[in-house]
Design an enzyme around this catalytic site. Sequence first.
Site, short mmCIF file in Angstrom:
data_model
loop_
_atom_site.label_atom_id
_atom_site.label_comp_id
_atom_site.label_asym_id
_atom_site.label_seq_id
_atom_site.Cartn_x
_atom_site.Cartn_y
_atom_site.Cartn_z
N GLU A 1 1.05 1.49 1.87
CA GLU A 1 -0.34 1.95 1.72
C GLU A 1 -0.67 2.16 0.24
O GLU A 1 -1.30 3.15 -0.14
CB GLU A 1 -0.54 3.26 2.49
CG GLU A 1 -0.20 3.16 3.96
CD GLU A 1 -0.53 4.41 4.75
OE1 GLU A 1 -1.32 5.24 4.30
OE2 GLU A 1 0.05 4.55 5.86
N LEU A 2 -0.25 1.22 -0.56
CA LEU A 2 -0.35 1.41 -2.01
C LEU A 2 -1.78 1.52 -2.50
O LEU A 2 -2.65 0.70 -2.15
CB LEU A 2 0.38 0.24 -2.69
CG LEU A 2 0.48 0.25 -4.21
CD1 LEU A 2 1.13 1.53 -4.73
CD2 LEU A 2 1.29 -0.97 -4.68
#
Length: 364
Positions: A274-275
């Site tokens: 979930e960068l």
Amino acid sequence: MNISQNLRVVVISLLTSALLACSSTTPAPPAATGTVPRPSLAKAWQGQVLIGAAVDEKNIKTQGELIAEQFNSVVAENAMKPMATEPREGEFHFEAADAIVRFAQSHDMAIRGHTLLWHLHTPDWMWQGANGQPAGRDLVLARLKRHIETEVGHYKGQVYVWDVVNEIIDEKQPDCLRDDLWHRVVGPDYVDYAFRYAHAADPAARLYINEYSTEEPAKRRCLVRVVQGLLQRGVPVNGIGHQMHISVFYPTISAIDETLTTFARLGLENQITELDMSLYRWKDNRLYDTRENLLSLQARRYGEIMRMIHNHPDVTAVTWWGVSDASTWLNQDAPADHRDQPLLLDEHGQPKGAFWAVFAAARR
Ligand code: GLA
């Protein structure tokens, strides 16, 4: 200048941009927005790591071309969460998630599944028993089983990796597990059951624990402890999803590196799931430098992260939590003057410095 001199100037300036883009510290933005051909990050990283984005039913329609050009993996931002897929007991809704799966398949993209169990986005019926009484352990486990069997079964052979459980770690608890309803009603073995149900429904799917702040030492220690317990009990866990909602200010690259190494040594895969990299500090609306400086810092750090990943064959995918800065959860519920820009493409879908840094970090 004649035509050939003109051409030379253009070629030299393009080469300079490309060289700057390849330098480790100064990724070059395009000379003018929209004028430099936009390479594909997915293609640049092909054979090294999957490049993914969280998408929804809307942006696969409005930005489908851009998504398919830049990414070769998708995850549904919300459409596969329990509240979306089983809003009422036994009533499954896969329409929104199916649209994303169809989009991904039509563009040969990999599909991550997120998420089967979470302390949030779980419908209330999960906890309600007969006659207004709270549901007990057996009932909740039976419901969890049906939910997981149905959803994983529906996407069998299509979703290659599942975040089976999301955010279950709490380093302040004696057993390292979050004190939530799953833990209170079922007990700590709810995690084992979730993984076993998922494995039974699709034995080929890779099964992950997804967690935030895994680079913090106390959190990491707890996650190690929980995962070692699972492995010792023969629970089919394959990997760790590291959310990595990070900032331009933290964490250090070496802390991320150390975390990835820790789990690789346990024989697990890693994915960054979930960068995004905020220009702000968490829950703090002050900008600590000029926007321009913060965006350069962001580009530099994205480059460092991606270069570090070359030393991690255990990392199989990097997924950004969103497509462009036009739509990011970090701007939801924020004051009007708060404008975060955590992703690789700007509000207009154009490459930012961060994009060029990620591009330059790929092996050629
Ligand atoms: C967590 C969840 C995601 C998403 C983000 C914020 O990280 O895992 O599904 O909800 O928060 O949007």
